[in-house]
Design a protein around this motif. Structure first.
Motif, PDB file in Angstrom:
ATOM      1  N   VAL A 513       0.850  -1.192   0.000  1.00 55.40           N
ATOM      2  CA  VAL A 513       0.000   0.000   0.000  1.00 55.40           C
ATOM      3  C   VAL A 513       0.889   1.248   0.000  1.00 55.40           C
ATOM      4  O   VAL A 513       2.119   1.137   0.004  1.00 55.40           O
ATOM      5  CB  VAL A 513      -0.964   0.004   1.212  1.00 55.40           C
ATOM      6  N   ARG A 514       0.245   2.417   0.013  1.00 55.29           N
ATOM      7  CA  ARG A 514       1.023   3.646   0.008  1.00 55.29           C
ATOM      8  C   ARG A 514       1.331   4.059   1.445  1.00 55.29           C
ATOM      9  O   ARG A 514       0.501   3.834   2.343  1.00 55.29           O
ATOM     10  CB  ARG A 514       0.241   4.763  -0.686  1.00 55.29           C
ATOM     11  N   PRO A 515       2.463   4.713   1.683  1.00 57.45           N
ATOM     12  CA  PRO A 515       2.779   5.147   3.054  1.00 57.45           C
ATOM     13  C   PRO A 515       1.662   5.990   3.661  1.00 57.45           C
ATOM     14  O   PRO A 515       1.395   5.921   4.846  1.00 57.45           O
ATOM     15  CB  PRO A 515       4.053   5.982   2.879  1.00 57.45           C
ATOM     16  N   GLN A 516       1.010   6.761   2.814  1.00 51.43           N
ATOM     17  CA  GLN A 516      -0.037   7.635   3.326  1.00 51.43           C
ATOM     18  C   GLN A 516      -1.247   6.868   3.831  1.00 51.43           C
ATOM     19  O   GLN A 516      -2.058   7.406   4.580  1.00 51.43           O
ATOM     20  CB  GLN A 516      -0.478   8.575   2.204  1.00 51.43           C
ATOM     21  N   ASP A 517      -1.394   5.619   3.406  1.00 53.04           N
ATOM     22  CA  ASP A 517      -2.510   4.800   3.883  1.00 53.04           C
ATOM     23  C   ASP A 517      -2.184   4.113   5.212  1.00 53.04           C
ATOM     24  O   ASP A 517      -2.993   3.345   5.728  1.00 53.04           O
ATOM     25  CB  ASP A 517      -2.874   3.742   2.830  1.00 53.04           C
ATOM     26  N   VAL A 518      -0.988   4.369   5.732  1.00 51.04           N
ATOM     27  CA  VAL A 518      -0.574   3.750   6.986  1.00 51.04           C
ATOM     28  C   VAL A 518      -0.579   4.815   8.090  1.00 51.04           C
ATOM     29  O   VAL A 518       0.151   5.799   8.017  1.00 51.04           O
ATOM     30  CB  VAL A 518       0.849   3.136   6.862  1.00 51.04           C
ATOM     31  N   ALA A 519      -1.434   4.617   9.076  1.00 53.55           N
ATOM     32  CA  ALA A 519      -1.425   5.508  10.240  1.00 53.55           C
ATOM     33  C   ALA A 519      -0.386   4.996  11.219  1.00 53.55           C
ATOM     34  O   ALA A 519      -0.186   3.786  11.337  1.00 53.55           O
ATOM     35  CB  ALA A 519      -2.799   5.545  10.885  1.00 53.55           C
ATOM     36  N   VAL A 520       0.268   5.914  11.898  1.00 53.27           N
ATOM     37  CA  VAL A 520       1.351   5.521  12.799  1.00 53.27           C
ATOM     38  C   VAL A 520       1.015   6.001  14.216  1.00 53.27           C
ATOM     39  O   VAL A 520       0.761   7.182  14.422  1.00 53.27           O
ATOM     40  CB  VAL A 520       2.693   6.139  12.333  1.00 53.27           C
ATOM     41  N   VAL A 521       0.995   5.076  15.149  1.00 48.37           N
ATOM     42  CA  VAL A 521       0.748   5.408  16.558  1.00 48.37           C
ATOM     43  C   VAL A 521       1.988   4.984  17.336  1.00 48.37           C
ATOM     44  O   VAL A 521       2.357   3.810  17.325  1.00 48.37           O
ATOM     45  CB  VAL A 521      -0.489   4.659  17.099  1.00 48.37           C
ATOM     46  N   THR A 522       2.649   5.944  17.977  1.00 53.55           N
ATOM     47  CA  THR A 522       3.920   5.615  18.622  1.00 53.55           C
ATOM     48  C   THR A 522       4.033   6.242  20.012  1.00 53.55           C
ATOM     49  O   THR A 522       3.280   7.158  20.358  1.00 53.55           O
ATOM     50  CB  THR A 522       5.123   6.131  17.783  1.00 53.55           C
ATOM     51  N   ALA A 523       5.000   5.728  20.758  1.00 52.87           N
ATOM     52  CA  ALA A 523       5.501   6.376  21.980  1.00 52.87           C
ATOM     53  C   ALA A 523       4.422   6.641  23.015  1.00 52.87           C
ATOM     54  O   ALA A 523       4.359   7.716  23.595  1.00 52.87           O
ATOM     55  CB  ALA A 523       6.221   7.676  21.614  1.00 52.87           C
ATOM     56  N   ASP A 524       3.568   5.669  23.257  1.00 50.14           N
ATOM     57  CA  ASP A 524       2.511   5.803  24.256  1.00 50.14           C
ATOM     58  C   ASP A 524       2.441   4.473  24.996  1.00 50.14           C
ATOM     59  O   ASP A 524       2.041   3.455  24.422  1.00 50.14           O
ATOM     60  CB  ASP A 524       1.193   6.136  23.544  1.00 50.14           C
ATOM     61  N   THR A 525       2.834   4.474  26.264  1.00 45.80           N
ATOM     62  CA  THR A 525       2.970   3.188  26.965  1.00 45.80           C
ATOM     63  C   THR A 525       1.632   2.476  27.167  1.00 45.80           C
ATOM     64  O   THR A 525       1.616   1.284  27.435  1.00 45.80           O
ATOM     65  CB  THR A 525       3.671   3.371  28.328  1.00 45.80           C
ATOM     66  N   ASP A 526       0.508   3.192  27.053  1.00 44.94           N
ATOM     67  CA  ASP A 526      -0.789   2.515  27.120  1.00 44.94           C
ATOM     68  C   ASP A 526      -1.145   1.841  25.796  1.00 44.94           C
ATOM     69  O   ASP A 526      -1.830   0.826  25.782  1.00 44.94           O
ATOM     70  CB  ASP A 526      -1.909   3.525  27.438  1.00 44.94           C
ATOM     71  N   LEU A 527      -0.743   2.439  24.689  1.00 42.44           N
ATOM     72  CA  LEU A 527      -1.229   1.997  23.380  1.00 42.44           C
ATOM     73  C   LEU A 527      -0.230   1.152  22.604  1.00 42.44           C
ATOM     74  O   LEU A 527      -0.631   0.375  21.735  1.00 42.44           O
ATOM     75  CB  LEU A 527      -1.579   3.215  22.504  1.00 42.44           C
TER      76      LEU A 527
END
Lengths: 818, 179
Positions: A513-527
C-alpha cells in the motif's frame, strides 16, 4: 548532492534477505509522514499542552556545588496565595537512575547537593510567576563541602567523596580489558607512537527546553506527557519512585524538539510534575529554562586520552593500548556504559590484532554527563584518527590508502570479539577522496589551506538492553481496517530523525500500500508495544525489523484469504500498488481493501504483532555487553579548512562525507542525518564547550554557549554507500550518529595540512591555533594539547584471547526466503 | 498590573487582558492558543520565537504586546491562505528541512520576510537572512535548499498543492538541478 536513483520508480536490492528484490516505497526520497504537521505549527510538543485547571511548577536550584543540606524551610512559600504545593527531597526519597548499577539520583536533593543548579525543592502554583515568587521564599541552609571540579582533583582527593559508591574515592568506574599480548605486539613493531588528547564536554543544545505535563485522575491513573526519547524508561522510573503499579502509569512522548541523547534519562522535572499532580489533583506542567537545561545536561563527557600504537613498515598494526579518563559530573547517568564505549569501537574500523583498554570515570561537582550523539565514541575516535594521521605522516604513508589497506574485513571478528557484518569503509574512503579531490589537495594546497581525512564506525543499536532481560528490544503491532487502512503501533519516539516515517515505509512496502494509507501510533505506553527508545542508533534496525515481521504476519492472513478467490495458494501471491495479485499472472488480483474484508470475514479482527531481539553476542567476558550490534555503519570524511595564521580563525568551506548506510530506506532522510551530524561535529570541534569557572557553569545561555549558525556551517556533500546488511530491515544500517564521529579528527588533520600545527584538544579555538603557531615559530613542538595523564593504579586487566580477524563465511547469516 | 491589549494576529482581532510585562510570545501561546510559535531561550538568542510584524521578522520573546497594538502580526498559523499551505511550508516538508520541527515555525517566518523582499535569493542571501535562527538538526543544508525551491515556485491553488503534497508523500521528491 547525490541525484542518481531518484527517478527510478523501482529500486533494486542486491540481497534478498528481506522480502522483495524490487521495492516501491523503500529507497524513495519521500516526504516524512508528519512533515506537514511540523511546517504548519500543528505538531504538539510537551510545552504546547494546556489542560483545564493546569498548574505550573518551578524547581529551586542549589546555589552550592557541594554541600550538606542542613535545613529546608518551606512554610513561607506554602503560605503564599496561589501556591498549591511545595515538595522537597524528603517527599521523593527513592533513588533512581537510567542504569541498574547507578541508582544514585533523587528527584530533589536529599541531605546533600552535588552541583550548582541541582533541584532542591519544587513548587506548584496557579501560574509560573507565583511559583517563581514562592521559590524565593524557600530558605535552604547549606553546610559547604569542598568542591571537586576536575579529573585531576577527583583523583587526588580521596577524602572528600561526592558519591558513597563506585570504585573508591571519587572514581565511579574503572575498566581494564586486554585482548592478546599487546607488549609482544609493540616489541615486534617497527614504529611505536604514543599521543595524548583531550575532548572537552559539551551540551546537546536541543532547541526545545525539556518539558513535562502530568495529570493524575481521580481513578488513580497517572499520565505524563514529556519531551523524552525514552518513554519506556520514564515509565519504569515513575513506577519505582512514586511506588505506583506500572499498569496505572501512562507515559506519552510528545514530539521532542531535538534530543541528541539529552532527553534519554528519567529527569527530576518529570518526577516532580507527577508528584505535584498527585498532591494537588490538578494537571501540572514544568518547562525548564535554557539555564536549567544546561544543569539537566547529560551531555558529552570531557575525556582525557592516551593512545599507543605499534605498526610494521608494511603497514599492519601490531597492537594498540588505549586509556581514557572521563569527567562524569555528579551522578551516574549512562556513565558506566559511556566508559566502556570510550574503548569499545576502536577495533571496528582497522585490523588491530591485539588490544588493551583501560578506562575510568570520575565524579565531579558538575551537572551529570551522559549520552550525546555518538555516546562515548567521538572522543576516542578523535584521538585515534589524529594519532593514525601522525603515524601515516611519520611513516610516509598516504592516509587514505593506508586506511583502505588496513580496513577490517566483512563478516569477521575484532580483537574484542565484536562481530562485523557488512563493511563499506573502503568504498566510503574511495568515494570521499574522489569527490573532494583529496589526492590533488593533500600537502599541496598553499599555506593556510588544507584538507584532512578521517574515518569511523558506529553501532546500529546495542545488542544488550539497559536493564537485564531476555524480552525483545522492539515490538510492533499492525492492524488492518476493513476500509483498507493500516495502522502500525510501536513504542518508538520520532525525535525528528523520521522513525515514524520508517514504520510507515516498511509496513507499506510489505503490504503493497502507500505510506499515506498507513497511520502511525507511537511512543505511548498505554497503546504501543514496548520499544526501548530512541538512543544508540537502534530505531530503524530494531523497530524496522519488528514492523516488517508484524506486517508479514498480517499479510499472511490476507494472502490466505485472497488465495482461494484467486485460485492459487498464498505463497504464489504478491502485494503492491494497493493490490494483492498472482505473481505468475499479475493481472489477476484483488484490491487491498477487498482482501481485507475477505480476511476479516474469515479470521476475525485483523491484527498481528512482530518483535525484534538482536542476535546473540560472541564475546564472553565481563564488559562484553558494550559494543556488540547487529551491524556497524561506516563513514569517511574529508574536511577542507582555511586557517588565518594572523587571527587563528578557522573557516570550513566544504565537508565531504561518505556513509555506509547498508541501504537507505529514504535517502533524503539519511542525508539529513549526515548533514546534521557534520554540523554538530564541527560545532564540537570548533566552538562548543560546557565549561566552569569558580564552580559555576561559565556560559549557561544560548548567546554565550557558541554554536554554528548558517554562516559558520559549510557546504556539505553527502555520498551514500549501500552494502545491504543482512541484519537490517531491507538491508539498512544506522545514520543518526556515525557521521558525526570522523568530523572533529578530519578537521584537526586538515588544520595540520594547512598550517603545520597539531591541536590535540577540542574545541579548536583561535587562541590554541595562535599558541601552536607561536611554538612553531620558536622551533618548539608545534602542538597544543594535554601533556600528561594523572597517575592511577589501574586494576589488573581481564585477559581475553583475541580471535582470528580474517573473513569468516560462517558469520554470514542464512538468507531468509523472500 | 494588567492592561487590555488589542492585537491583530493572522488577520483576526483579539482583545486580551494581560499583565503589561507578559511577552508577545507568552500571549500568543498562552492567551491566544497559538502554540505554533516556539521558544528556545527566552532571551532573544535563538530565533525560535520569530513572528512577523508588518512583514518584518521580530523576536516575540523580546516584544511586549503593547508595542505591537494595531499592527499586522503573522504567526506560522497564518502562513497558509484559505487552507493552502505557503510554498515555503511545502518545500520545507518535501526536502526534509524540518527534522524535529521545533525551529521550523521561526525559520519559516524569517524566510517569508526574505522572499517578500527578495523573491529569488542566492544561497548566501538565504544564509545571511536566516542567520539569527538556530537549528540543531539539519545542518541548515536542506533549509537553504527549501527556501530556494519555494522561491522558484508560485503559490498554487489548493487542488494543485494537495496534489504536490500527495506526490511527495507517495512517490518522492524530484530534485531540481541546482537545488
Amino acid at each position: 548532492m547525490p541525484t542518481n536513483g531518484y527517478d527510478d520508480r523501482k529500486n533494486r536490492s542486491n540481497l534478498g534477505s528481506h522480502l522483495k528484490q524490487e521495492t516501491s516505497v523503500v529507497g524513495r526520497p519521500l516526504m516524512k509522514v508528519d512533515a506537514m504537521s511540523k511546517v504548519t505549527g500543528q505538531a504538539i510538543y510537551a510545552d504546547d499542552i494546556h489542560l483545564p485547571r493546569m498548574a505550573y511548577a518551578r524547581l529551586l536550584p542549589s546555589t552550592q556545588p557541594h554541600a550538606r543540606i542542613v535545613r529546608v524551610e518551606t512554610s513561607k512559600a506554602e503560605a503564599l496565595p496561589g501556591v498549591l504545593a511545595v515538595i522537597t527531597g524528603r517527599d521523593l526519597p527513592i533513588k533512581y537512575g537510567i542504569l541498574p548499577v547507578s541508582q544514585d539520583e533523587t528527584a530533589l536533593a536529599v541531605d546533600k547537593v552535588r552541583f550548582v543548579g541541582e533541584p532542591v525543592a519544587a513548587v506548584a502554583a496557579v501560574d509560573e510567576e507565583t511559583a517563581e515568587r514562592a521559590l524565593e521564599l524557600i530558605e535552604v541552609e547549606y553546610d559547604p563541602l569542598k568542591p571537586i571540579m576536575s579529573i585531576e582533583e577527583a583523583l587526588e582527593d580521596t577524602e572528600v567523596r561526592i558519591q558513597e559508591y563506585g570504585h573508591g574515592g571519587n572514581i565511579h568506574k574503572m575498566v581494564s580489558l586486554q585482548f592478546g599480548d599487546v607488549e609482544a605486539g609493540f616489541a615486534e613493531a617497527d614504529y611505536v607512537r604514543e599521543d595524548l588528547f583531550f575532548y572537552q564536554g559539551n551540551n546537546h543544545l536541543a532547541m526545545e527546553e525539556h518539558s513535562a505535563v502530568a495529570h493524575y485522575s481521580p481513578d488513580g491513573k497517572l499520565t505524563l506527557w514529556s519531551a523524552t526519547q525514552t518513554p519506556h524508561y520514564v515509565h519504569r522510573a515513575l513506577a519505582k519512585v512514586l511506588e505506583l503499579p506500572p499498569s496505572r502509569i501512562r507515559v506519552i512522548a510528545c514530539h521532542p524538539g531535538g534530543g541528541f541523547g539529552g532527553k534519554s534519562d528519567p529527569f527530576h522535572h518529570e518526577i516532580c510534575a507527577a508528584k505535584l499532580a498527585m498532591l494537588t489533583g490538578r494537571p501540572v506542567k514544568i518547562t525548564l529554562t535554557r539555564e536549567e537545561v544546561f544543569y539537566a545536561h547529560r551531555g558529552r563527557h570531557p575525556v582525557l586520552m592516551w593512545v599507543k600504537t605499534g605498526v610494521k613498515k608494511t603497514g599492519e598494526i601490531t597492537a594498540m593500548h588505549f586509556r581514557s579518563m572521563l569527567d562524569g559530573g555528579a551522578y551516574g547517568s549512562y556513565g558506566v556504559a559511556t566508559t566502556y564505549y570510550t574503548g569499545a569501537l576502536q577495533t571496528v574500523t582497522y585490523k588491530i590484532p591485539r588490544y588493551k583498554f583501560e578506562g575510568l570515570r570520575v565524579f565531579t561537582n558538575k551537572p551529570p554527563c551522559g549520552p550525546k550523539r555518538g555516546h562515548g565514541t567521538p572522543q576516542p575516535r578523535f584521538a585515534l584518527e589524529v594519532h593514525l594521521d601522525k603515524i601515516c605522516e611519520e611513516m610516509g604513508w598516504d592516509p587514505a590508502e593506508w586506511r583502505q589497506q588496513q580496513a577490517c574485513e566483512p563478516f569477521s571478528l575484532t580483537a574484542n570479539h565484536l562481530r562485523i557484518t557488512t563493511i563499506g569503509l573502503k568504498e566510503c574512503i574511495e568515494k570521499v577522496v574522489a569527490a573532494s579531490g583529496f589526492r590533488e589537495k593533500f600537502r599541496k594546497l598553499p599555506y593556510g589551506r588544507g584538507v584532512g581525512l578521517a574515518c569511523s564506525a558506529y553501532l546500529s543499536g546495542a545488542n544488550l538492553p539497559i536493564y537485564w532481560n531476555d524480552m525483545p528490544h522492539s515490538g510492533a503491532m499492525v492492524k488492518v481496517d476493513r476500509g483498507g487502512g493500516v495502522t502500525v503501533y510501536c513504542g518508538s519516539t520520532d525525535i525528528g530523525q523520521g522513525s515514524n516515517s520508517v514504520l510507515a515505509y516498511v509496513v507499506a512496502e510489505v503490504l503493497g500500500v502507500r505510506p499515506q494509507d498507513v497511520a502511525v501510533v507511537t511512543a505511548d505506553t498505554d497503546l504501543t508495544p514496548v520499544d526501548l527508545g530512541s538512543y544508540s542508533s537502534r530505531v530503524t534496525v530494531m523497530t524496522g525489523n519488528a514492523a516488517i515481521e508484524a506486517a508479514q504476519n498480517v499479510r499472511e492472513l490476507l494472502f490466505q484469504a485472497a488465495a482461494d478467490e484467486l485460485g492459487t495458494t498464498s505463497d504464489q501471491l504478491d502485494a503492491a500498488g494497493g493490490r494483492i495479485f498472482r505473481r505468475d499472472d499479475p493481472g489477476v488480483g484483488l484490491p487491498f481493501a477487498k482482501v481485507a474484508q475477505l480476511a476479516e470475514a474469515r479470521f476475525g479482527t485483523l491484527a498481528a504483532v512482530g518483535s525484534f531481539t538482536p542476535p546473540k553476542t560472541p564475546g564472553r567476558y565481563k564488559g562484553a555487553g558494550v559494543g556488540p550490534s547487529p551491524s556497524y555503519s561506516y563513514t569517511a570524511c574529508v574536511v577542507e579548512v582555511d586557517v588565518d595564521p594572523e587571527t587563528g580563525w578557522v573557516r570550513v568551506p566544504t565537508v565531504w562525507i561518505a556513509h555506509d548506510i547498508g541501504r537507505a530506506l529514504n535517502p533524503i532522510l539519511v542525508e539529513g542525518q549526515a548533514e546534521g551530524s557534520v554540523y554538530m561535529g564541527l560545532g564540537e570541534a570548533l566552538m562548543e564547550e560546557q565549561v566552569f569557572r569558580r564552580n559555576l557553569h561559565k556560559i549557561p545561555s544560548m548567546l554565550d554557549y557558541k554554536s554554528p549558525t548558517f554562516l559558520e556551517t559549510p557546504d556539505i556533500e553527502t555520498i551514500l554507500v549501500e552494502t545491504n546488511d543482512p541484519h537490517g530491515p531491507f538491508g539498512a544500517k544506522e545514520a543518526g550518529q556515525g557521521p558525526l564521529l570522523p568530523v572533529p579528527p578530519a578537521l584537526c588533520n586538515a588544520i595540520y595540512d594547512a598550517v603545520g600545527v597539531r591541536i590535540d584538544e577540542l574545541p579548536v579555538t583561535p587562541d590554541k591555533i595562535l599558541k601552536a603557531l607561536e611554538r612553531k615559530a620558536k622551533g618548539q613542538d608545534p602542538r597544543v594539547g594535554p601533556t600528561r595523564m594523572p597517575h592511577v593504579e589501574w586494576v589488573e586487566p581481564i585477559y581475553v584471547e583475541p580471535p582470528d580477524l580474517r573473513h569468516d563465511p560462517s558469520l554470514m547469516p542464512a538468507t531468509k526466503p523472500t | 498590573m494588567k492592561q487590555l491589549v488589542a492585537l491583530r494576529v493572522n488577520g483576526e482581532l483579539h482583545e486580551v487582558y494581560v499583565p503589561v510585562h507578559k511577552t508577545l510570545l507568552e500571549v500568543l501561546r498562552e492567551d491566544l492558543g497559538l502554540t505554533g510559535t516556539k521558544h528556545g531561550c527566552e532571551l532573544g538568542e535563538c530565533g525560535t520565537c520569530t513572528v512577523l510584524v508588518d512583514g518584518e521578522p521580530i523576536l516575540s520573546c523580546l516584544t511586549l504586546p503593547v508595542e505591537v497594538q494595531g499592527r499586522d502580526i503573522i504567526t506560522v498559523e497564518g502562513l497558509a491562505t484559505q487552507g493552502v499551505p505557503h510554498p515555503l511550508q511545502v518545500a520545507f516538508a518535501e526536502l526534509n528541512a524540518a527534522q524535529c520541527g521545533y525551529c521550523t515555525p521561526g525559520m519559516l517566518m524569517s524566510a517569508k520576510a526574505l522572499l517578500d523582499r527578495n523573491p529569488d535569493p542566492a544561497p548566501d542571501e538565504v544564509r545571511e537572512a536566516l542567520a539569527g535562527n538556530l537549528c540543531r538538526c539539519t545542518g541548515y543544508v536542506k533549509i537553504v535548499d527549501a527556501v530556494r525551491l519555494a522561491a522558484r515556485r508560485q503559490q498554487g491553488d489548493l487542488g494543485a498543492v494537495v496534489e504536490e503534497i500527495e506526490r511527495a508523500l507517495n512517490e518522492g521528491v524530484v530534485r531540481e538541478p541546482g537545488s
